[in-house]
Design a protein around this motif. Structure first.
Motif, PDB file in Angstrom:
ATOM      1  N   GLN A  65       0.827  -1.208   0.000  1.00 45.55           N
ATOM      2  CA  GLN A  65       0.000   0.000   0.000  1.00 45.55           C
ATOM      3  C   GLN A  65       0.860   1.257   0.000  1.00 45.55           C
ATOM      4  OE1 GLN A  65      -2.493  -1.598   3.375  1.00 45.55           O
ATOM      5  NE2 GLN A  65      -4.053  -0.384   2.316  1.00 45.55           N
ATOM      6  N   ARG A  66       1.981   1.247   0.717  1.00 47.27           N
ATOM      7  CA  ARG A  66       2.869   2.412   0.714  1.00 47.27           C
ATOM      8  C   ARG A  66       3.375   2.684  -0.704  1.00 47.27           C
ATOM      9  NH1 ARG A  66       5.098   0.100   5.557  1.00 47.27           N
ATOM     10  NH2 ARG A  66       7.159  -0.214   4.655  1.00 47.27           N
ATOM     11  N   PHE A  67       3.762   1.622  -1.397  1.00 46.84           N
ATOM     12  CA  PHE A  67       4.241   1.771  -2.769  1.00 46.84           C
ATOM     13  C   PHE A  67       3.143   2.346  -3.665  1.00 46.84           C
ATOM     14  CE2 PHE A  67       4.468   0.040  -7.080  1.00 46.84           C
ATOM     15  CZ  PHE A  67       5.700   0.549  -7.488  1.00 46.84           C
ATOM     16  N   LEU A  68       1.937   1.797  -3.581  1.00 49.48           N
ATOM     17  CA  LEU A  68       0.816   2.279  -4.406  1.00 49.48           C
ATOM     18  C   LEU A  68       0.550   3.761  -4.145  1.00 49.48           C
ATOM     19  CD1 LEU A  68      -1.793  -0.641  -4.153  1.00 49.48           C
ATOM     20  CD2 LEU A  68      -0.550   0.070  -6.195  1.00 49.48           C
ATOM     21  N   ARG A  69       0.607   4.164  -2.887  1.00 50.61           N
ATOM     22  CA  ARG A  69       0.273   5.547  -2.534  1.00 50.61           C
ATOM     23  C   ARG A  69       1.361   6.523  -2.989  1.00 50.61           C
ATOM     24  NH1 ARG A  69      -3.017   4.611   3.262  1.00 50.61           N
ATOM     25  NH2 ARG A  69      -4.322   2.974   2.346  1.00 50.61           N
ATOM     26  N   ILE A  70       2.619   6.132  -2.838  1.00 48.13           N
ATOM     27  CA  ILE A  70       3.698   7.015  -3.295  1.00 48.13           C
ATOM     28  C   ILE A  70       3.645   7.190  -4.807  1.00 48.13           C
ATOM     29  CG2 ILE A  70       6.207   7.191  -3.546  1.00 48.13           C
ATOM     30  CD1 ILE A  70       6.386   5.875  -0.727  1.00 48.13           C
ATOM     31  N   GLU A  71       3.410   6.080  -5.529  1.00 48.93           N
ATOM     32  CA  GLU A  71       3.314   6.165  -6.992  1.00 48.93           C
ATOM     33  C   GLU A  71       2.114   7.009  -7.418  1.00 48.93           C
ATOM     34  OE1 GLU A  71       5.596   5.004  -9.315  1.00 48.93           O
ATOM     35  OE2 GLU A  71       6.689   4.880  -7.422  1.00 48.93           O
ATOM     36  N   ALA A  72       0.984   6.840  -6.738  1.00 46.77           N
ATOM     37  CA  ALA A  72      -0.215   7.634  -7.062  1.00 46.77           C
ATOM     38  C   ALA A  72       0.027   9.119  -6.783  1.00 46.77           C
ATOM     39  CB  ALA A  72      -1.405   7.133  -6.253  1.00 46.77           C
ATOM     40  N   LEU A  73       0.686   9.425  -5.669  1.00 40.70           N
ATOM     41  CA  LEU A  73       1.001  10.821  -5.339  1.00 40.70           C
ATOM     42  C   LEU A  73       1.885  11.459  -6.407  1.00 40.70           C
ATOM     43  CD1 LEU A  73       1.506  10.415  -1.515  1.00 40.70           C
ATOM     44  CD2 LEU A  73       0.045  12.166  -2.544  1.00 40.70           C
ATOM     45  N   LYS A  74       2.894  10.707  -6.874  1.00 38.76           N
ATOM     46  CA  LYS A  74       3.765  11.232  -7.930  1.00 38.76           C
ATOM     47  C   LYS A  74       2.948  11.588  -9.168  1.00 38.76           C
ATOM     48  CE  LYS A  74       7.969   8.701  -6.633  1.00 38.76           C
ATOM     49  NZ  LYS A  74       8.887   7.606  -6.987  1.00 38.76           N
ATOM     50  N   ARG A  75       2.060  10.681  -9.556  1.00 40.41           N
ATOM     51  CA  ARG A  75       1.247  10.916 -10.754  1.00 40.41           C
ATOM     52  C   ARG A  75       0.288  12.084 -10.545  1.00 40.41           C
ATOM     53  NH1 ARG A  75       1.079   5.935 -13.635  1.00 40.41           N
ATOM     54  NH2 ARG A  75      -0.432   6.829 -15.103  1.00 40.41           N
ATOM     55  N   PHE A  76      -0.295  12.183  -9.355  1.00 40.33           N
ATOM     56  CA  PHE A  76      -1.201  13.288  -9.046  1.00 40.33           C
ATOM     57  C   PHE A  76      -0.486  14.630  -9.168  1.00 40.33           C
ATOM     58  CE2 PHE A  76      -5.494  12.773  -7.086  1.00 40.33           C
ATOM     59  CZ  PHE A  76      -5.733  11.512  -7.596  1.00 40.33           C
ATOM     60  N   ILE A  77       0.676  14.714  -8.543  1.00 39.35           N
ATOM     61  CA  ILE A  77       1.411  15.978  -8.538  1.00 39.35           C
ATOM     62  C   ILE A  77       1.892  16.332  -9.938  1.00 39.35           C
ATOM     63  CG2 ILE A  77       3.506  17.104  -7.655  1.00 39.35           C
ATOM     64  CD1 ILE A  77       3.030  15.454  -5.045  1.00 39.35           C
ATOM     65  N   GLN A  78       2.344  15.323 -10.696  1.00 43.19           N
ATOM     66  CA  GLN A  78       2.770  15.566 -12.078  1.00 43.19           C
ATOM     67  C   GLN A  78       1.631  16.104 -12.936  1.00 43.19           C
ATOM     68  OE1 GLN A  78       4.267  11.731 -13.247  1.00 43.19           O
ATOM     69  NE2 GLN A  78       6.145  11.938 -12.026  1.00 43.19           N
ATOM     70  N   ASN A  79       0.403  15.699 -12.610  1.00 44.15           N
ATOM     71  CA  ASN A  79      -0.769  16.144 -13.373  1.00 44.15           C
ATOM     72  C   ASN A  79      -1.462  17.354 -12.746  1.00 44.15           C
ATOM     73  OD1 ASN A  79      -1.624  14.085 -15.731  1.00 44.15           O
ATOM     74  ND2 ASN A  79      -0.535  12.987 -14.112  1.00 44.15           N
ATOM     75  N   ASN A  80      -0.708  18.061 -11.898  1.00 46.37           N
ATOM     76  CA  ASN A  80      -1.172  19.324 -11.308  1.00 46.37           C
ATOM     77  C   ASN A  80      -2.410  19.167 -10.424  1.00 46.37           C
ATOM     78  OD1 ASN A  80      -0.463  22.021 -10.960  1.00 46.37           O
ATOM     79  ND2 ASN A  80      -2.034  22.718 -12.380  1.00 46.37           N
ATOM     80  N   LYS A  81      -2.609  17.977  -9.863  1.00 46.34           N
ATOM     81  CA  LYS A  81      -3.636  17.793  -8.842  1.00 46.34           C
ATOM     82  C   LYS A  81      -3.072  18.294  -7.508  1.00 46.34           C
ATOM     83  CE  LYS A  81      -6.370  15.381 -11.657  1.00 46.34           C
ATOM     84  NZ  LYS A  81      -7.720  15.797 -12.076  1.00 46.34           N
ATOM     85  N   LYS A  82      -3.946  18.459  -6.518  1.00 43.43           N
ATOM     86  CA  LYS A  82      -3.531  19.058  -5.251  1.00 43.43           C
ATOM     87  C   LYS A  82      -3.848  18.156  -4.061  1.00 43.43           C
ATOM     88  CE  LYS A  82      -2.017  22.656  -7.427  1.00 43.43           C
ATOM     89  NZ  LYS A  82      -0.553  22.846  -7.533  1.00 43.43           N
ATOM     90  N   PRO A  83      -3.098  17.048  -3.930  1.00 48.35           N
ATOM     91  CA  PRO A  83      -3.356  16.129  -2.820  1.00 48.35           C
ATOM     92  C   PRO A  83      -2.883  16.673  -1.475  1.00 48.35           C
ATOM     93  CG  PRO A  83      -1.399  15.457  -4.007  1.00 48.35           C
ATOM     94  CD  PRO A  83      -1.970  16.622  -4.769  1.00 48.35           C
ATOM     95  N   ILE A  84      -3.430  16.080  -0.415  1.00 47.88           N
ATOM     96  CA  ILE A  84      -2.933  16.309   0.945  1.00 47.88           C
ATOM     97  C   ILE A  84      -2.430  14.961   1.458  1.00 47.88           C
ATOM     98  CG2 ILE A  84      -3.512  16.990   3.300  1.00 47.88           C
ATOM     99  CD1 ILE A  84      -5.804  18.658   2.167  1.00 47.88           C
ATOM    100  N   LEU A  85      -1.196  14.925   1.919  1.00 51.11           N
ATOM    101  CA  LEU A  85      -0.635  13.697   2.475  1.00 51.11           C
ATOM    102  C   LEU A  85      -0.363  13.900   3.959  1.00 51.11           C
ATOM    103  CD1 LEU A  85       0.664  10.882   2.419  1.00 51.11           C
ATOM    104  CD2 LEU A  85       2.808  11.967   1.649  1.00 51.11           C
ATOM    105  N   ILE A  86      -0.978  13.026   4.773  1.00 51.88           N
ATOM    106  CA  ILE A  86      -0.670  12.973   6.204  1.00 51.88           C
ATOM    107  C   ILE A  86       0.267  11.783   6.398  1.00 51.88           C
ATOM    108  CG2 ILE A  86      -1.597  12.960   8.545  1.00 51.88           C
ATOM    109  CD1 ILE A  86      -2.765  15.163   6.698  1.00 51.88           C
ATOM    110  N   SER A  87       1.416  12.019   7.022  1.00 51.55           N
ATOM    111  CA  SER A  87       2.438  10.978   7.073  1.00 51.55           C
ATOM    112  C   SER A  87       3.229  11.053   8.369  1.00 51.55           C
ATOM    113  CB  SER A  87       3.381  11.145   5.873  1.00 51.55           C
ATOM    114  OG  SER A  87       4.417  10.184   5.887  1.00 51.55           O
ATOM    115  N   THR A  88       4.038  10.027   8.568  1.00 55.30           N
ATOM    116  CA  THR A  88       5.078  10.064   9.593  1.00 55.30           C
ATOM    117  C   THR A  88       6.409  10.333   8.893  1.00 55.30           C
ATOM    118  OG1 THR A  88       5.358   7.679   9.398  1.00 55.30           O
ATOM    119  CG2 THR A  88       3.845   8.464  11.119  1.00 55.30           C
ATOM    120  N   GLN A  89       7.522  10.119   9.600  1.00 61.70           N
ATOM    121  CA  GLN A  89       8.851  10.401   9.046  1.00 61.70           C
ATOM    122  C   GLN A  89       9.198   9.506   7.865  1.00 61.70           C
ATOM    123  OE1 GLN A  89       7.956   9.595  12.108  1.00 61.70           O
ATOM    124  NE2 GLN A  89       9.164  10.597  13.678  1.00 61.70           N
TER     125      GLN A  89
END
Length: 545
Positions: free
Chosen positions: A310-334
């Protein structure tokens, strides 16, 4: 910039985040390798070592793509040129299009029989500060090599003296060249070691206006506040035209923040789509559909409380979102701080060590789409995981807003004060053990990333593939009585198995699922009782009984 002499074997590369240290360091190592081949008559291996597995995959793929371009027969003999070695790595050794038996592959990979090895700090440092056979298999291939330590600030400060002594002796006695790469230049080596800095006037490089991308700002002068108050402050400042990264110090507070912020802003969650991906497996199709939909903002959650898959899926999805000028919010730890190639418009971070704050600042405005983006530091009071000294020093040193061009001076001041206050001498018992051959009584105490509590490994059956992997593990491995056969069978499925395993710190209040052998097991039928696809393992499950 460059290595002008072969006599200096301690080398540093200090540069801001996001300016291409990976490629620069690799290029320097390859040029040094060529010079050693031509002038000294031998061709050293290159060992590229990183702190975390999630950034190994990213850097390995960069190196692999370069080698494919410059080496004609790379695809046929890939493992002869490049391997990666960590506990989740693929154990197939590929050479001359032959299928190497698994036990031979395992030996070749564990002994680092390749030209370039991409590995972890744990694998490297436990091989040079250790006495266990499984780590020592590779020691002969470390001698005479070029060793790159990337994101070296992640080595715990109490081990700096030990690591310094080990690296100096590797360079002087074993003819190794050491390249330390970082954006924060921890004081592992000092001026008396006379290291060679690859970037001319590194301090001035930090001050360039074209990479002055962020400014650290304190939220309410770092006054300690309840989580609800911090969320209120964030919501008052929130703009849906920006992407946000919010980093909390603990898993528990990150989950609370995620749940409350999601409700407060009435946001759609990534997990609504992830469930379909896990069920149907058509990742690319679902990603394209989401990107084409009129959804600009999704909220994501990331921590070690969710499975590696799931971590891998989410990081890859975030990369694609940001590349396509979407505006996600990520809550994370270190888990998101070091090396992961994400670029947010604004970052909020819980108070912690200054080097961690500067690392997370590297996930903000990397491409300088804004003039000077904000990295906002708040204080939730959950700083005990770092001890008392480092968060206090951070609070003391960040006494005003700080632009990125001043990070170099800021972090040097911080490290000098940290060394004065923190015990870096205590672990020298390990070094004394090496000198006196007291491996069992002293050297055995070396543990790079020490756990302060008992951990339980839990297999989480989040999708159909997980069920197949578990059946393989349970039927073929856990019931196999022959140790050698069991080890071989385990090696075959280890990578797939670990994609579904999380490690949980155990305490008396946590209810664990069924234990089968050495691992705990959450079946799909029992998933909702113990595990949330959104935020991971349910630590408060005991309240339901």
């Amino acid at each position: 910039m460059g290595i002008n002499t072969l006599d200096k074997k301690i080398i540093t590369l200090t540069a801001p985040t996001g300016v291409g240290k990976t490629l620069t360091g690799l290029n320097a190592a390859l040029k040094l390798r060529d010079r050693l081949r031509m002038e000294r008559g031998y061709t050293p291996k290159i060992i590229y070592s990183l702190p975390f597995i999630n950034i190994i995959e990213q850097n390995y793929n960069v190196i692999r793509s370069i080698l494919k371009e410059i080496i004609q027969n790379f695809n046929e003999n890939e493992s002869s040129y490049l391997i990666k070695h960590h506990h989740l790595a693929d154990l197939r050794y590929k050479v001359a299009n032959e299928k190497i038996p698994l036990d031979e592959s395992l030996l070749l990979i564990e002994s680092w029989e390749s030209e370039i090895i991409v590995t972890t700090f744990v694998q490297f440092l436990h091989s040079v500060i250790a006495f266990k056979n499984n780590f020592l298999k590779k020691f002969h291939n470390i001698a005479g090599s070029i060793i790159i330590l990337d994101e070296v600030q992640n080595i715990p400060m109490e081990y700096w003296n030990v690591v310094r002594n080990i690296l100096k002796n590797l360079s002087s006695l074993f003819n190794c060249y050491i390249i330390l790469m970082t954006a924060t230049k921890p004081l592992i080596f000092d001026e008396s070691d006379n290291p060679l800095e690859l970037i001319d006037n590194a301090k001035n490089y930090f001050k360039r206006e074209d990479i002055n991308r962020t400014i650290i700002k304190r939220v309410d002068f770092l006054k300690q506040r309840e989580l609800e108050e911090i969320i209120e402050i964030f919501c008052r400042n929130y703009a849906n035209s920006k992407s946000y990264l919010i980093v909390l110090n603990t898993i528990d507070t990150s989950i609370q923040f995620y749940q409350k912020l999601k409700e407060k802003l009435c946001l759609k969650t990534w997990v609504e789509f992830e469930k379909d991906i896990l069920e149907n497996g058509e990742y690319e199709v679902f990603i394209k559909n989401i990107l084409n939909a009129k959804i600009d903002t999704l909220i994501f959650y990331l921590s070690t409380n969710i499975t590696p898959k799931q971590r891998f899926l989410r990081i890859e999805a975030l990369k694609r979102f940001i590349q396509n000028n979407k505006k996600p919010i990520l809550i994370s730890t270190q888990v998101v701080e070091a090396g992961i190639d994400l670029d947010f418009d604004e970052v909020w971070r819980d108070l912690g060590p200054l080097d961690a704050i500067i690392q997370v600042a590297g996930r903000c405005n990397r491409e300088k789409r804004q003039n000077c983006a904000h990295v906002k530091i708040f204080n939730s009071g959950k700083t005990s995981i770092y001890g008392k000294i480092l968060p206090y020093l951070t609070k003391e040193i960040i006494n005003k807003d700080v632009e990125e061009k001043n990070f170099f001076d800021l972090i040097n001041n911080y490290f000098k004060k940290s060394i004065e206050k923190k015990d870096t001498i205590g672990k020298l018992e390990i070094w004394e053990g090496i000198l006196n051959w007291e491996f069992k009584s002293k050297v055995s105490k070396f543990n790079l990333f020490e756990e302060k509590s008992i951990q339980a490994d839990i297999f989480v059956e989040i999708d159909k593939k997980a069920k197949d992997v578990w059946i393989q593990y349970h039927n073929r491995i856990s019931n196999e009585k022959n140790y050698i056969k069991r080890k071989k069978l385990y090696a075959e499925i280890k990578k797939n198995l670990k994609n579904y395993v999380i490690s949980i710190l155990v305490n008396p209040n946590i209810v664990l699922p069924q234990q089968i052998g050495s691992i705990y097991y959450i079946s799909r039928d029992n998933l909702n009782a113990f595990y949330s696809l959104e935020t991971g393992f349910k630590k408060d499950i005991f309240l339901a009984f």
